[in-house]
Design an enzyme around this catalytic site. Structure first.
Site, PDB file in Angstrom:
ATOM      1  N   TYR A   1      44.600  51.963  54.089  1.00  0.00           N
ATOM      2  CA  TYR A   1      44.359  51.684  52.668  1.00  0.00           C
ATOM      3  C   TYR A   1      45.346  52.526  51.866  1.00  0.00           C
ATOM      4  O   TYR A   1      46.369  52.961  52.392  1.00  0.00           O
ATOM      5  CB  TYR A   1      42.881  52.032  52.400  1.00  0.00           C
ATOM      6  CG  TYR A   1      42.327  51.627  51.072  1.00  0.00           C
ATOM      7  CD1 TYR A   1      42.321  50.285  50.683  1.00  0.00           C
ATOM      8  CD2 TYR A   1      41.786  52.577  50.215  1.00  0.00           C
ATOM      9  CE1 TYR A   1      41.798  49.920  49.449  1.00  0.00           C
ATOM     10  CE2 TYR A   1      41.251  52.208  48.989  1.00  0.00           C
ATOM     11  CZ  TYR A   1      41.268  50.885  48.612  1.00  0.00           C
ATOM     12  OH  TYR A   1      40.752  50.523  47.397  1.00  0.00           O
TER      13      TYR A   1
ATOM     14  N   ARG B   1      50.710  42.498  40.543  1.00  0.00           N
ATOM     15  CA  ARG B   1      50.590  43.927  40.175  1.00  0.00           C
ATOM     16  C   ARG B   1      49.917  44.643  41.333  1.00  0.00           C
ATOM     17  O   ARG B   1      48.734  44.922  41.306  1.00  0.00           O
ATOM     18  CB  ARG B   1      49.772  44.045  38.879  1.00  0.00           C
ATOM     19  CG  ARG B   1      49.939  45.345  38.161  1.00  0.00           C
ATOM     20  CD  ARG B   1      49.061  46.455  38.705  1.00  0.00           C
ATOM     21  NE  ARG B   1      47.646  46.259  38.512  1.00  0.00           N
ATOM     22  CZ  ARG B   1      46.703  46.627  39.389  1.00  0.00           C
ATOM     23  NH1 ARG B   1      47.009  47.217  40.522  1.00  0.00           N
ATOM     24  NH2 ARG B   1      45.438  46.394  39.150  1.00  0.00           N
TER      25      ARG B   1
ATOM     26  N   LYS C   1      41.584  45.619  51.844  1.00  0.00           N
ATOM     27  CA  LYS C   1      40.290  45.659  51.141  1.00  0.00           C
ATOM     28  C   LYS C   1      39.197  45.086  52.048  1.00  0.00           C
ATOM     29  O   LYS C   1      38.081  45.611  52.111  1.00  0.00           O
ATOM     30  CB  LYS C   1      40.356  44.828  49.851  1.00  0.00           C
ATOM     31  CG  LYS C   1      41.307  45.399  48.797  1.00  0.00           C
ATOM     32  CD  LYS C   1      40.619  46.408  47.881  1.00  0.00           C
ATOM     33  CE  LYS C   1      41.634  47.068  46.956  1.00  0.00           C
ATOM     34  NZ  LYS C   1      41.068  48.117  46.121  1.00  0.00           N
TER      35      LYS C   1
ATOM     36  N   GLU D   1      41.996  40.636  42.947  1.00  0.00           N
ATOM     37  CA  GLU D   1      42.606  41.935  43.195  1.00  0.00           C
ATOM     38  C   GLU D   1      44.079  41.940  42.805  1.00  0.00           C
ATOM     39  O   GLU D   1      44.836  41.049  43.212  1.00  0.00           O
ATOM     40  CB  GLU D   1      42.470  42.255  44.696  1.00  0.00           C
ATOM     41  CG  GLU D   1      42.807  43.672  45.062  1.00  0.00           C
ATOM     42  CD  GLU D   1      41.775  44.687  44.585  1.00  0.00           C
ATOM     43  OE1 GLU D   1      40.580  44.495  44.812  1.00  0.00           O
ATOM     44  OE2 GLU D   1      42.200  45.691  43.955  1.00  0.00           O
ATOM     45  N   ASP D   2      44.455  42.920  42.035  1.00  0.00           N
ATOM     46  CA  ASP D   2      45.863  43.185  41.742  1.00  0.00           C
ATOM     47  C   ASP D   2      46.605  41.999  41.123  1.00  0.00           C
ATOM     48  O   ASP D   2      47.774  41.734  41.451  1.00  0.00           O
ATOM     49  CB  ASP D   2      46.577  43.740  42.988  1.00  0.00           C
ATOM     50  CG  ASP D   2      46.077  45.149  43.324  1.00  0.00           C
ATOM     51  OD1 ASP D   2      45.132  45.620  42.665  1.00  0.00           O
ATOM     52  OD2 ASP D   2      46.631  45.789  44.230  1.00  0.00           O
TER      53      ASP D   2
ATOM     54  N   ASP E   1      38.098  43.562  40.871  1.00  0.00           N
ATOM     55  CA  ASP E   1      37.954  44.922  41.385  1.00  0.00           C
ATOM     56  C   ASP E   1      38.636  45.949  40.485  1.00  0.00           C
ATOM     57  O   ASP E   1      38.137  47.052  40.291  1.00  0.00           O
ATOM     58  CB  ASP E   1      38.577  44.951  42.783  1.00  0.00           C
ATOM     59  CG  ASP E   1      38.315  46.237  43.523  1.00  0.00           C
ATOM     60  OD1 ASP E   1      37.212  46.787  43.364  1.00  0.00           O
ATOM     61  OD2 ASP E   1      39.209  46.687  44.260  1.00  0.00           O
ATOM     62  N   ASP E   2      39.795  45.578  39.946  1.00  0.00           N
ATOM     63  CA  ASP E   2      40.575  46.535  39.156  1.00  0.00           C
ATOM     64  C   ASP E   2      39.946  46.778  37.788  1.00  0.00           C
ATOM     65  O   ASP E   2      40.088  47.856  37.218  1.00  0.00           O
ATOM     66  CB  ASP E   2      42.014  46.037  39.003  1.00  0.00           C
ATOM     67  CG  ASP E   2      42.633  45.814  40.364  1.00  0.00           C
ATOM     68  OD1 ASP E   2      42.789  46.791  41.093  1.00  0.00           O
ATOM     69  OD2 ASP E   2      42.901  44.647  40.714  1.00  0.00           O
TER      70      ASP E   2
ATOM     71  N   ASN F   1      47.636  54.338  41.499  1.00  0.00           N
ATOM     72  CA  ASN F   1      47.923  54.309  42.933  1.00  0.00           C
ATOM     73  C   ASN F   1      49.287  53.693  43.198  1.00  0.00           C
ATOM     74  O   ASN F   1      49.766  52.919  42.373  1.00  0.00           O
ATOM     75  CB  ASN F   1      46.862  53.460  43.648  1.00  0.00           C
ATOM     76  CG  ASN F   1      45.497  54.082  43.564  1.00  0.00           C
ATOM     77  OD1 ASN F   1      45.330  55.267  43.815  1.00  0.00           O
ATOM     78  ND2 ASN F   1      44.510  53.280  43.188  1.00  0.00           N
TER      79      ASN F   1
HETATM   80  O1  LIG Z   1      43.675  49.670  45.982  1.00  0.00           O
HETATM   81  C1  LIG Z   1      43.377  50.783  45.489  1.00  0.00           C
HETATM   82  O2  LIG Z   1      43.555  51.845  46.077  1.00  0.00           O
HETATM   83  C2  LIG Z   1      42.720  50.815  44.129  1.00  0.00           C
HETATM   84  C3  LIG Z   1      43.085  49.630  43.341  1.00  0.00           C
HETATM   85  O3  LIG Z   1      42.397  48.636  43.337  1.00  0.00           O
HETATM   86  C4  LIG Z   1      44.384  49.613  42.667  1.00  0.00           C
HETATM   87  O4  LIG Z   1      45.033  50.652  42.519  1.00  0.00           O
HETATM   88  O5  LIG Z   1      44.790  48.515  42.282  1.00  0.00           O
HETATM   89 MG   LIG Z   2      43.535  46.904  42.973  1.00  0.00          MG
END
Ligand SMILES: O=C([O-])CC(=O)C(=O)O
Ligand SMILES: [Mg+2]
Length: 606
Positions: free
Chosen positions: A140, A193, A211, A283-284, A306-307, A462
């Site tokens: 991760y 992103r 994830k 996600e992202d 999630d973000d 991150n």
């Molecule tokens: O993935 C991770 O560590 C946390 C997160 O969702 C991000 O930074 O987009």
């Molecule tokens: Mg994320």
């Protein structure tokens, strides 16, 4: 022996008998979702169609490598295909951990872990679960970020489903190509992103894969129920467009109607193929799509971002943990964010919502304790006309401030939160300013309470390279006073003879348990109150000993217990809101959540 339990020689389809009584967790893992085995079923051995012989050793879901007993080797035509020794799963684990520790580079460790998952799924999860603090940074953040950047070069085998513009009109067919049928959780990205690393296009696949590995390891959702998906609409990353090893479409990103139509087809196909109880985690995605997709699909599908929402729940839980150290209530604090995108506005809104619940003040009022800075400076009412819609609620009356330092000096926050995805933005001057005015300007009630002058600094971007400041900088620049947490992990720091342990405010604390709670209750929608319930579930796991050590989060080593608590809280809220479809409601949701969790111990094959 009836026809369903007949074993056939290698080459033909065959059937593997599992002895449910001889395994720990083996009989439980399939015991949730629609597949819950009844007592009756458990009396007779289960049968699962898998390969035998050499193919069995190549089937990661069932392969046990050297752990196959001689009896199993005879029964499944693998005698002689393995060296004579029979090794326990524990010894295999010890060997692998030893091997992984030999690698110098994080990416080598990552590749070794992914190879293991492809070879022997249960051993992969056992290793990850038993060594979660050591291996989380490998599978991760931060390593997964580097893996995505180099995904084209390290790509060996597909680990999820790729849906590109070329699949337009055929997405349902593509979903049917995935080998597993009973999918419960999908994590989907369009790669625009990826963490704070920007547009990585199709190579963002590492994120849904990572994830979902955590859904299983930390949340106990079984691996076969998890589906990683990357939607490829092109990339605007010039470097990737010119990279001969890039694995995605070599074109600039589709936008507007073309983008919306592909997403719409995807969302409809998912519902058609898997029903309305499949959870979709966004996600992202980039800000400009993330908010719109969430708003559009949260009323028709079981979705969360999630973000925006996962990160919000984890930060809120951390604030509750920090209040145990600082005293006071959320309403006593003033919050300043650097970054007004998904994480920034998501966290801000959940804090405002919680404050509103606590004080009964309208949320429009509680938002006034929260300030955001974006790339153009402090968000204030004079900028309202030119702001994106998700920033407008934060445009309070105030003179403009163009730099973060100016904003910090003007607002005098007690809590500073970095969510901009840009590293090293909490400079020495900024952090020192946080100490300076926290010494003089706290409300009397708060200054007198407990620990004086402890600024709370959350550097959430991150991976590690994008962190707003390091743990060491935070402790050094505040003379050890800061309460600090970051999105990616940092090692403990010794400052003036005292060891400070930074927290990891990462959504990995929340989404596995949140997802488990949604799945076991058969939830059909995600409601904000479920996020608050998840957050409370996490905050409730911060023990007195954690507090005494200055921790605002419980250690990841307890994560499966934490996830079960989060899941139980979320499921309870789903039932309370009438959004749970699994009836009747189990009486003890915590026990039920625990009983549903996948465990990776090997099964015994007859
Ligand atoms: O993935 C991770 O560590 C946390 C997160 O969702 C991000 O930074 O987009
Ligand atoms: Mg994320």
């Amino acid at each position: 022996m009836d026809s369903t339990t007949k074993k056939v020689r290698p080459g033909g389809a065959s059937v593997l008998d599992l002895d449910p009584k001889s395994t720990v967790g083996g009989g439980v893992e399939d015991a949730y979702g629609e597949d819950r085995a009844t007592e009756d079923q458990l009396v007779t051995p289960w049968t699962i169609s898998v390969a035998s012989g050499y193919s069995l050793l190549r089937d990661p879901h069932h392969n046990k490598g050297l752990a196959f007993t001689l009896k199993e080797r005879d029964a499944h035509y693998i005698r002689g295909l393995l060296p004579p020794v029979v090794m326990s799963q524990e010894l295999q684990e010890k060997k692998l951990l030893h091997n992984i520790r030999q690698y110098q580079l994080p990416l080598q460790k990552y590749t070794a872990m992914m190879d293991l998952a492809e070879r022997n799924e249960r051993l992969f999860y056992k290793l990850l679960i038993d060594n979660v603090e050591e291996l989380l940074p490998v599978v991760y953040t931060p390593t997964v970020g580097e893996a995505c950047q180099k995904y084209g070069s390290i790509f060996q085998r597909p680990q999820g489903l790729y849906i590109s513009l070329k699949e337009k009109g055929k997405i349902l067919e593509v979903l049917k190509n995935w080998p597993e049928r009973s999918i419960q959780v999908i994590v989907v990205t369009d790669g625009e992103r990826i963490l704070g690393l920007g547009d990585l296009g199709c190579q963002g696949m590492g994120i849904p894969v990572g994830k979902l590995a955590l859904y299983t390891a930390l949340g106990g959702v079984r691996p076969s129920s998890c589906l990683p998906i990357t939607i490829d609409v092109g990339t605007n990353n010039e470097k990737l467009l010119n990279d001969e090893f890039y694995i995605g479409l070599k074109q600039r990103r589709a936008t507007g109607k073309e983008y919306a139509d592909l997403l719409e087809e995807f969302m409809s196909a998912v519902k058609q193929n898997y029903g309305e109880k499949v959870l979709i985690q966004f996600e992202d995605f980039a800000n400009h799509n993330a908010f719109d997709l969430l708003a559009k699909y949260s009323t028709t599908h079981l979705v969360f971002n999630d973000d925006i929402q996962g990160t919000a729940a984890v930060v809120l839980a951390g604030l509750v943990g920090a209040l145990k150290l600082l005293g006071g209530t959320l309403g006593d604090h003033k919050f300043l964010f650097l970054g007004a995108g998904e994480a920034g506005t998501g966290i801000a809104e959940l804090i405002a919502l919680e404050m509103s619940k606590q004080t009964k003040a309208p949320v429009e009022e509680t938002r006034k304790n929260i300030w955001l800075v974006d790339s153009k400076g402090l968000i204030v009412s004079s900028r309202k006309d030119s702001l994106q819609h998700f920033k407008k609620p934060w445009a309070h009356e105030h003179p403009p401030a163009t730099t973060l330092l100016d904003a910090v000096k003007a607002i005098k926050p007690t809590v500073l939160i970095g969510t901009s995805g840009v590293g090293s933005t909490f400079t020495k001057e900024v952090v020192e300013a946080m100490v300076e005015f926290n010494e003089v300007s706290l409300p009397l009630s708060l200054s007198l309470s407990l620990s004086l002058h402890k600024p709370l600094i959350l550097a959430l971007s991150n991976p590690t390279s994008q962190s707003e400041c390091t743990a060491e900088e935070a402790y050094k620049w505040t003379q050890g006073r800061a309460i600090y947490a970051s999105g990616s992990p940092f090692d403990p720091v010794e400052y003036n003879g005292k060891v400070h342990v930074p927290g990891q405010a990462n959504n990995a604390y929340i989404f596995p348990g949140l997802g488990l709670g949604l799945v076991i209750s058969g939830a059909i929608r995600v409601h904000d109150d479920m996020l608050l319930a998840a957050s409370e579930g996490l905050a409730g796991q911060v023990t007195k000993e954690n507090c005494e050590k200055g921790l605002i989060y419980p250690p990841f080593s307890n994560i499966r217990k934490i996830s079960a608590h989060i899941a139980a809280n979320v499921a309870a809220k789903a039932y309370e809101l009438g959004l749970a479809s699994r009836l009747p409601r189990p009486e003890n949701l915590l026990k039920y959540a625990e009983s549903c969790m996948y465990t990776p111990n090997y099964r015994t094959y007859r």
